[in-house]
Design a protein around this motif. Structure first.
Motif, PDB file in Angstrom:
ATOM      1  N   THR A  45     -12.437 -17.448 -28.038  1.00 53.16           N
ATOM      2  CA  THR A  45     -11.381 -16.984 -28.947  1.00 53.16           C
ATOM      3  C   THR A  45     -11.985 -16.443 -30.253  1.00 53.16           C
ATOM      4  OG1 THR A  45     -11.036 -19.153 -30.001  1.00 53.16           O
ATOM      5  CG2 THR A  45      -9.733 -18.668 -28.021  1.00 53.16           C
ATOM      6  N   VAL A  80       3.529 -19.558 -26.799  1.00 57.87           N
ATOM      7  CA  VAL A  80       2.696 -18.950 -27.854  1.00 57.87           C
ATOM      8  C   VAL A  80       1.224 -19.019 -27.461  1.00 57.87           C
ATOM      9  CG1 VAL A  80       1.897 -19.134 -30.250  1.00 57.87           C
ATOM     10  CG2 VAL A  80       4.331 -19.380 -29.724  1.00 57.87           C
ATOM     11  N   ALA A  81       0.772 -20.199 -27.049  1.00 62.32           N
ATOM     12  CA  ALA A  81      -0.635 -20.362 -26.675  1.00 62.32           C
ATOM     13  C   ALA A  81      -0.988 -19.520 -25.452  1.00 62.32           C
ATOM     14  CB  ALA A  81      -0.935 -21.835 -26.408  1.00 62.32           C
ATOM     15  N   LEU A  83       0.242 -16.718 -24.519  1.00 58.56           N
ATOM     16  CA  LEU A  83       0.098 -15.310 -24.922  1.00 58.56           C
ATOM     17  C   LEU A  83      -1.103 -15.122 -25.856  1.00 58.56           C
ATOM     18  CD1 LEU A  83       1.045 -12.359 -25.084  1.00 58.56           C
ATOM     19  CD2 LEU A  83       2.625 -13.035 -26.894  1.00 58.56           C
ATOM     20  N   ASP A  84      -1.161 -15.926 -26.907  1.00 59.46           N
ATOM     21  CA  ASP A  84      -2.166 -15.721 -27.951  1.00 59.46           C
ATOM     22  C   ASP A  84      -3.596 -15.990 -27.465  1.00 59.46           C
ATOM     23  OD1 ASP A  84      -3.155 -15.369 -30.700  1.00 59.46           O
ATOM     24  OD2 ASP A  84      -3.489 -17.525 -30.618  1.00 59.46           O
ATOM     25  N   THR A  87      -4.688 -13.481 -24.696  1.00 58.23           N
ATOM     26  CA  THR A  87      -4.887 -12.135 -25.245  1.00 58.23           C
ATOM     27  C   THR A  87      -6.217 -12.071 -25.999  1.00 58.23           C
ATOM     28  OG1 THR A  87      -2.507 -11.774 -25.455  1.00 58.23           O
ATOM     29  CG2 THR A  87      -3.922 -10.353 -26.754  1.00 58.23           C
ATOM     30  N   ALA A  88      -6.465 -13.080 -26.835  1.00 61.93           N
ATOM     31  CA  ALA A  88      -7.705 -13.109 -27.621  1.00 61.93           C
ATOM     32  C   ALA A  88      -8.939 -13.158 -26.710  1.00 61.93           C
ATOM     33  CB  ALA A  88      -7.693 -14.310 -28.561  1.00 61.93           C
ATOM     34  N   GLY A 138       4.408 -14.814 -21.258  1.00 61.38           N
ATOM     35  CA  GLY A 138       3.312 -14.747 -22.227  1.00 61.38           C
ATOM     36  C   GLY A 138       1.962 -14.574 -21.551  1.00 61.38           C
ATOM     37  N   ALA A 142      -0.583 -11.086 -21.524  1.00 63.84           N
ATOM     38  CA  ALA A 142      -2.010 -11.142 -21.882  1.00 63.84           C
ATOM     39  C   ALA A 142      -2.868 -10.559 -20.763  1.00 63.84           C
ATOM     40  CB  ALA A 142      -2.414 -12.590 -22.165  1.00 63.84           C
TER      41      ALA A 142
END
Length: 314
Positions: A45, A80-81, A83-84, A87-88, A138, A142
């Motif tokens: 990340t 949220v996690a 997706l986030d 994606t990262a 999500g 990603a």
């Protein structure tokens, strides 16, 4: 003289996950010098750390199998996690590879990238043709970002062979059997084993059990990935990796019960979410590529249950 590593150096992300472990223990892994850093050794990340690691190690190929994964409950609870983080990780690995000039990359996606209303079998050209399944949207977004990024990079720099494999649902050795975090088949195995151990004569199935799913043994995916790694140029841009046939949820429960030796009855909780009614891959590109998985459901379930028992006793 050993021929270990004669194909070159492979950076395998997610090397401690189910897919990564199956790749590392496959016979064809000996053809490569495999780097599989843990998350403590490399935080994917962290964009700068990831780019620096890739530049320093200069792998000949990257197999990107890392990600935050989980079943339907985990996806609903932590959108949220999913997706986030994914994606990262996808962006950092792919852009780090591009910055370092890594010539080949195999990106692993998931069939949840297909629209929820897409007709089965799911063909690769259906990506982004409709709304996604809300329960894992999500994660899917990603994964779509990563596969598109690979396609855009190839458009701009055709020398960089960045391709995406889209596996169907997986199960197998090194799976997670924790009910809150696991995928369907390991959860089923754990549930039925516990019922047998406790002497219970019923096991509950979410929904009516008629939803159909395609599950492939993770060892077969490992073989496909390693075969692809040996000749990325011949791989289609996007390719499903699957069995090409599916079974109902009820049939998977019955298969697990047979392997475990539990003779009870199943009940159905109709209030629980079940996801898409059917999710079957179109395997035409895979067939044209000349590969089919070799492990049938009974053999795969038996190997997975054996691994589960080893885990329990260790």
């Amino acid at each position: 003289m050993s021929d270990t590593g004669h194909r070159g150096r492979m950076l395998l992300t997610g090397g401690r996950g189910m897919v990564g472990c199956n790749i590392r223990e496959h016979a064809r892994a000996a053809e490569w010098d495999i780097l599989a850093p843990t998350s403590a050794e490399l935080d994917l990340t962290d964009a700068a750390a990831t780019a620096a690691y890739i530049a320093h190690e200069a792998p000949d190929i990257i197999v990107h199998a890392a990600g935050r994964v989980g079943g339907i409950q985990a996806n609903i609870a932590n959108p949220v996690a999913f997706l986030d983080v994914n994606t990262a990780i996808g962006r950092n690995v792919i852009m780090g590879a591009r910055a370092a000039g890594v010539p080949r990359l195999i990106n692993l996606a998931s069939t949840c990238i297909y629209p929820r209303t897409a007709p089965s079998p799911l063909a690769e050209e259906m990506v982004l043709t409709g709304p996604l399944e809300p329960t894992n949207e999500g994660y899917a977004l990603a994964k779509i970002m990563a596969l598109r990024l690979c396609q855009y990079i190839r458009t701009e720099t055709p020398d960089l062979q960045y391709k995406t494999l889209i596996p169907c649902n997986l199960y197998g050795r090194h799976d997670t059997f924790d009910a809150a975090a696991s995928h369907m088949l390991p959860a089923v195995i754990a549930k039925i084993h516990e019922a047998r151990t406790a002497g219970r004569d019923t096991v509950e199935i979410w929904g009516d059990g008629t939803a159909r799913r395609e599950f492939m043994y993770a060892g077969d995916l490992a073989e496909a990935v390693l075969r692809a790694a040996g000749d990325v140029d011949a791989l289609p841009d996007l390719m499903n990796v699957g069995v090409g046939t599916d079974h109902s949820i009820n049939a998977y429960y019955a298969a697990a019960a047979a392997v475990i030796g539990w003779n009870g009855q199943f009940t159905h909780d109709l209030s629980k979410p079940v996801g898409m009614k059917q999710k079957l891959c179109d395997t035409s590109r895979q067939t044209a590529w000349g590969w089919t998985p070799q492990t049938d459901l009974q053999a795969g379930m038996a190997a997975t249950y054996q691994f589960y028992l080893e885990r329990l006793s260790s």
